[in-house]
Design a protein around this motif. Structure first.
Motif, mmCIF file in Angstrom:
data_model
loop_
_atom_site.group_PDB
_atom_site.id
_atom_site.type_symbol
_atom_site.label_atom_id
_atom_site.label_comp_id
_atom_site.label_asym_id
_atom_site.label_seq_id
_atom_site.Cartn_x
_atom_site.Cartn_y
_atom_site.Cartn_z
ATOM 1 N N THR A 157 0.885 -1.118 0.016
ATOM 2 C CA THR A 157 0.161 0.057 -0.116
ATOM 3 C C THR A 157 0.828 1.382 -0.051
ATOM 4 O OG1 THR A 157 -1.621 -1.302 1.081
ATOM 5 C CG2 THR A 157 -1.968 1.231 1.136
ATOM 6 N N ALA A 158 1.924 1.114 0.733
ATOM 7 C CA ALA A 158 2.769 2.262 0.764
ATOM 8 C C ALA A 158 4.112 1.935 0.421
ATOM 9 C CB ALA A 158 2.785 3.078 2.301
ATOM 10 N N PRO A 159 4.721 1.427 -0.613
ATOM 11 C CA PRO A 159 5.730 0.749 -0.847
ATOM 12 C C PRO A 159 7.183 1.687 -0.325
ATOM 13 C CG PRO A 159 4.794 1.490 -2.773
ATOM 14 C CD PRO A 159 3.846 1.891 -1.657
ATOM 15 N N HIS A 160 7.909 0.712 0.226
ATOM 16 C CA HIS A 160 9.300 1.410 0.744
ATOM 17 C C HIS A 160 10.349 1.303 -0.386
ATOM 18 C CE1 HIS A 160 12.049 1.995 4.458
ATOM 19 N NE2 HIS A 160 12.103 3.138 3.296
ATOM 20 N N VAL A 161 10.842 2.369 -0.780
ATOM 21 C CA VAL A 161 11.714 2.298 -2.160
ATOM 22 C C VAL A 161 12.905 2.702 -1.655
ATOM 23 C CG1 VAL A 161 12.214 3.267 -4.310
ATOM 24 C CG2 VAL A 161 9.613 2.766 -3.563
ATOM 25 N N LEU A 162 14.048 2.173 -1.901
ATOM 26 C CA LEU A 162 15.526 2.355 -1.836
ATOM 27 C C LEU A 162 15.950 3.080 -2.953
ATOM 28 C CD1 LEU A 162 18.141 2.574 0.019
ATOM 29 C CD2 LEU A 162 18.655 0.245 -0.881
ATOM 30 N N ASP A 163 16.480 4.384 -3.075
ATOM 31 C CA ASP A 163 17.041 5.313 -4.216
ATOM 32 C C ASP A 163 18.354 5.310 -3.912
ATOM 33 O OD1 ASP A 163 17.432 6.894 -6.182
ATOM 34 O OD2 ASP A 163 16.155 8.592 -5.431
ATOM 35 N N VAL A 164 19.082 4.444 -4.641
ATOM 36 C CA VAL A 164 20.583 4.286 -4.727
ATOM 37 C C VAL A 164 21.336 5.561 -5.485
ATOM 38 C CG1 VAL A 164 22.661 2.997 -4.834
ATOM 39 C CG2 VAL A 164 20.464 2.044 -4.088
ATOM 40 N N GLY A 165 21.941 6.418 -4.846
ATOM 41 C CA GLY A 165 22.574 7.738 -5.696
ATOM 42 C C GLY A 165 21.267 8.470 -5.943
ATOM 43 N N CYS A 166 20.635 8.868 -4.714
ATOM 44 C CA CYS A 166 19.506 9.597 -4.913
ATOM 45 C C CYS A 166 19.872 11.034 -5.320
ATOM 46 C CB CYS A 166 18.840 9.817 -3.445
ATOM 47 S SG CYS A 166 19.665 10.406 -2.038
ATOM 48 N N GLY A 167 20.948 11.685 -5.239
ATOM 49 C CA GLY A 167 21.294 13.156 -5.651
ATOM 50 C C GLY A 167 20.632 14.016 -4.679
ATOM 51 N N SER A 168 19.890 14.912 -5.199
ATOM 52 C CA SER A 168 19.229 16.055 -4.560
ATOM 53 C C SER A 168 17.495 15.516 -4.261
ATOM 54 C CB SER A 168 19.338 17.337 -5.231
ATOM 55 O OG SER A 168 18.660 17.356 -6.461
ATOM 56 N N GLY A 218 16.642 7.174 0.889
ATOM 57 C CA GLY A 218 17.682 7.785 -0.222
ATOM 58 C C GLY A 218 19.124 7.514 0.396
ATOM 59 N N ALA A 219 20.152 7.182 -0.400
ATOM 60 C CA ALA A 219 21.402 7.064 -0.073
ATOM 61 C C ALA A 219 22.330 7.510 -1.066
ATOM 62 C CB ALA A 219 21.835 5.436 -0.034
ATOM 63 N N ASP A 220 23.213 8.409 -0.647
ATOM 64 C CA ASP A 220 24.160 8.761 -1.724
ATOM 65 C C ASP A 220 25.337 9.342 -0.943
ATOM 66 O OD1 ASP A 220 23.378 10.590 -4.496
ATOM 67 O OD2 ASP A 220 25.404 11.279 -3.621
ATOM 68 N N GLY A 221 26.486 8.975 -1.910
ATOM 69 C CA GLY A 221 27.826 9.376 -1.153
ATOM 70 C C GLY A 221 28.294 10.802 -0.853
ATOM 71 N N ALA A 222 27.341 11.791 -1.493
ATOM 72 C CA ALA A 222 27.791 13.296 -1.425
ATOM 73 C C ALA A 222 27.012 13.800 -0.348
ATOM 74 C CB ALA A 222 27.421 13.971 -2.621
ATOM 75 N N ASP A 223 27.514 14.237 0.841
ATOM 76 C CA ASP A 223 26.691 14.595 1.618
ATOM 77 C C ASP A 223 25.973 16.134 1.489
ATOM 78 O OD1 ASP A 223 26.832 14.818 5.039
ATOM 79 O OD2 ASP A 223 27.155 16.859 4.480
ATOM 80 N N ALA A 224 26.383 16.887 0.802
ATOM 81 C CA ALA A 224 25.739 17.669 0.306
ATOM 82 C C ALA A 224 24.472 17.538 -0.299
ATOM 83 C CB ALA A 224 26.494 18.767 -0.519
ATOM 84 N N MET A 225 24.431 16.614 -1.142
ATOM 85 C CA MET A 225 23.319 16.224 -1.910
ATOM 86 C C MET A 225 22.317 15.541 -0.832
ATOM 87 S SD MET A 225 23.190 16.469 -5.249
ATOM 88 C CE MET A 225 24.444 16.282 -6.569
ATOM 89 N N MET A 259 11.031 11.794 5.089
ATOM 90 C CA MET A 259 11.911 10.465 4.694
ATOM 91 C C MET A 259 13.191 10.191 5.427
ATOM 92 S SD MET A 259 9.496 9.217 2.737
ATOM 93 C CE MET A 259 7.811 10.192 2.277
ATOM 94 N N ASN A 260 13.942 9.136 4.826
ATOM 95 C CA ASN A 260 15.170 8.735 5.431
ATOM 96 C C ASN A 260 16.212 8.840 4.436
ATOM 97 O OD1 ASN A 260 16.856 7.645 7.420
ATOM 98 N ND2 ASN A 260 16.754 5.408 6.656
ATOM 99 N N TRP A 261 17.078 9.566 4.706
ATOM 100 C CA TRP A 261 18.355 9.876 3.814
ATOM 101 C C TRP A 261 19.455 9.655 4.377
ATOM 102 C CZ3 TRP A 261 16.193 10.802 -0.467
ATOM 103 C CH2 TRP A 261 14.688 11.366 -0.636
ATOM 104 N N ILE A 262 20.651 9.058 3.875
ATOM 105 C CA ILE A 262 21.678 8.392 4.346
ATOM 106 C C ILE A 262 22.896 8.881 3.481
ATOM 107 C CG2 ILE A 262 23.097 6.288 4.894
ATOM 108 C CD1 ILE A 262 19.863 5.014 5.001
ATOM 109 N N VAL A 263 24.058 9.169 4.153
ATOM 110 C CA VAL A 263 25.194 9.439 3.507
ATOM 111 C C VAL A 263 25.912 7.995 3.579
ATOM 112 C CG1 VAL A 263 27.535 10.512 3.321
ATOM 113 C CG2 VAL A 263 25.607 11.628 4.136
ATOM 114 N N ALA A 264 26.131 7.318 2.351
ATOM 115 C CA ALA A 264 26.690 6.147 2.119
ATOM 116 C C ALA A 264 27.176 5.957 0.769
ATOM 117 C CB ALA A 264 25.557 5.016 2.549
ATOM 118 N N ASP A 265 28.518 5.249 0.916
ATOM 119 C CA ASP A 265 29.050 4.724 -0.573
ATOM 120 C C ASP A 265 28.216 3.397 -0.883
ATOM 121 O OD1 ASP A 265 30.448 3.206 -2.327
ATOM 122 O OD2 ASP A 265 32.394 4.223 -1.483
ATOM 123 N N MET A 266 27.638 3.523 -2.102
ATOM 124 C CA MET A 266 26.702 2.321 -2.711
ATOM 125 C C MET A 266 27.502 0.906 -2.748
ATOM 126 S SD MET A 266 26.277 2.716 -6.701
ATOM 127 C CE MET A 266 25.699 4.565 -6.644
#
Length: 200
Positions: free
Chosen positions: A42-53, A70-77, A88-95
């Motif tokens: 009903t409310a699917p949970h999506v992982l956006d790898v390299g989510c950018g901005s 969302g996961a992205d290696g660029a902290d500023a993004m 939402m949940n945003w993570i600084v991480a190397d894919m």
């Protein structure tokens, strides 16, 4: 990969302005709609790898009832994403070393995964499998054939690589995915080569 992340880190605000305007004409929409239509939750949970901005893809998903991590290696993004969509949940991480300890109804790696060198791309498929729920969907872009290419963005060289289509198919199968869509150089999507696969 460090140089790629440095480019996006240094130009996060400019990228957000440039990429955000793409939402007005969202060439990715047919693939995103196909993904959303294939999700049973009903409310699917999506992982956006390299989510950018977060624009336009994460925004499109959120507006249609998806929960996004969302996961992205660029902290500023990631900070831009957190400011726009704090719920939402945003993570600084190397894919390449992603290990979130949970599974998602869908994973998207749109215009991100193809910045990795060939061996790193091969190593991503077990990571995708580790994070996908049963019958979950994986959507990503690649090049149309095996090789490397150097583009340019904000006056700097930007690395891209791709495996051959046959190898992507083999890696998907070996990691429990079935290909649903494979479109090469889609003229309606900016010439993107797009893959949509479903987990067993």
């Amino acid at each position: 990969m460090a140089e790629v992340l440095d480019i996006y880190e240094a130009n996060a605000q400019a990228w957000d302005m440039d990429r955000g305007r793409a939402g007005e004409r969202l060439m990715e929409r047919p693939y995103l709609d196909r993904l959303i239509a294939g999700l049973e939750a009903t409310a699917p949970h999506v992982l956006d790898v390299g989510c950018g901005s977060g624009d336009p893809i994460a925004r499109y998903l959120i507006e249609r009832g998806c929960r996004v991590t969302g996961a992205d290696g660029a902290d500023a993004m990631v900070q831009i994403c957190a400011d726009k969509f704090p719920q939402m949940n945003w993570i600084v991480a190397d894919m390449r070393t992603l290990d979130l300890g949970q599974r998602f109804d869908a994973i998207i790696a749109w215009d991100s995964f193809f910045h990795l060198e060939a061996d790193a791309q091969r190593a991503m498929f077990p990571i995708f499998a580790q994070h996908i729920a049963p019958r979950g969907l994986l959507l990503y872009t690649s090049g149309p054939s095996h090789g490397e290419a150097i583009g340019e963005i904000y006056g700097r060289s930007l690395y891209h690589a791709s495996l051959a289509a046959e190898e992507y198919r083999s890696l998907l199968s070996a990691n429990g995915f079935t290909v649903l869509v494979h479109t090469e150089n889609d003229p309606q999507c900016g010439g993107h080569t797009v893959w949509l696969a479903q987990a067993d």
